[in-house]
Design an enzyme around this catalytic site. Sequence first.
Site, short mmCIF file in Angstrom:
data_model
loop_
_atom_site.label_atom_id
_atom_site.label_comp_id
_atom_site.label_asym_id
_atom_site.label_seq_id
_atom_site.Cartn_x
_atom_site.Cartn_y
_atom_site.Cartn_z
CB CYS A 163 -10.35 26.48 16.39
SG CYS A 163 -9.02 28.11 16.98
CG HIS A 173 -13.24 26.87 20.61
ND1 HIS A 173 -12.61 25.70 20.24
CD2 HIS A 173 -12.53 27.83 20.05
CE1 HIS A 173 -11.74 26.13 19.73
NE2 HIS A 173 -11.47 27.40 19.47
#
Length: 248
Positions: free
Chosen positions: A96, A196
Amino acid sequence: MTFTLRLAHLYPDHMNVYGDRGNVIALRQRCLRRGIDLEVIPVQPGDTIDWTAVDLAFFGGGQDSGQALITTDLIERQGPGLRSAIENDLVMLAICGGYQLLGHYFRTHTGERLPGLGVLDVYTIAGKRRMIGNIVIEVDLGHGPQRLVGFENHSGRTFHGARVRPFGKVLTGHGDNGQDGWGGAVYRNTFGCYLHGALLPKNPQLTDHLIGLALRRRYGQQAELLSLPAERELAAQRVMVQRLLRRF
C-alpha cells in the site's frame, strides 16, 4: 550450515496499518522453524543503514500523513543505498503506502505531490472513492499459477509503466487501480501490492518464496529452502478463496 538473514523494517512506527507488522512476524516464524536466524532491523527517520548487509526489506502501509512524514528521509537518507540494493536484487515486499512510495510519485486528495523513490516504474493518483474489501489475485511464483488472498483499503490508483511486470491478475477485488485487472507490480526481487491482511500469514507460499530468494542471494544456489508444512494456513486460504470466488 547455519543461515542468518537480515531484514530491514522501514519506518515501523509510521507505516503500519491493517496488521502489516504481521508480515515481519510471519517471515520470522517461517525462518525460525527452519533454523534460520532472522535479524530484524527497524529503520527509523535519521537512522543510518548498511544496505549491502540487508537481505530482506519490508515497507508497510500508512496514512497520507504518515507517508508525508517519512518521504524526505526515505529519498535523501535511505534512497541511494536502498536503490542500489534493489538493483542488486534485494528481496523486498512493499504494501500500500510503502508500494506507492517506491514509485515515481503519489498525488494526494489535496493535490500535493509526494515524490517517491522511483525504483518502481509506477505512479499513484488519489481517487474519489475508496477501494475496500477482500481480494484474490492469481500469481506465478515459479511453480505455476497460485491464488493469494488479502484485504485492500485504498483510494490511491496505481498505474504501471513499462519497467515493471504485474505481480498478479485480479480474480475478485479492485487491484491497483480498479481498471486494468492487475494486482501489484514486480521489479527484480521487489514486490509491491495493496494486499493487507496481513498478506504473508495468509499466504505461506509467498512467505517461503521471499525467504528462498533471500537465501539464494546471500548464500548462492546451494542454499536450499527446507520444506515446511503449512496445512492450517493453506486450508484457511483455500476456504477464503473459494468463498470469495463463489460470489461471481
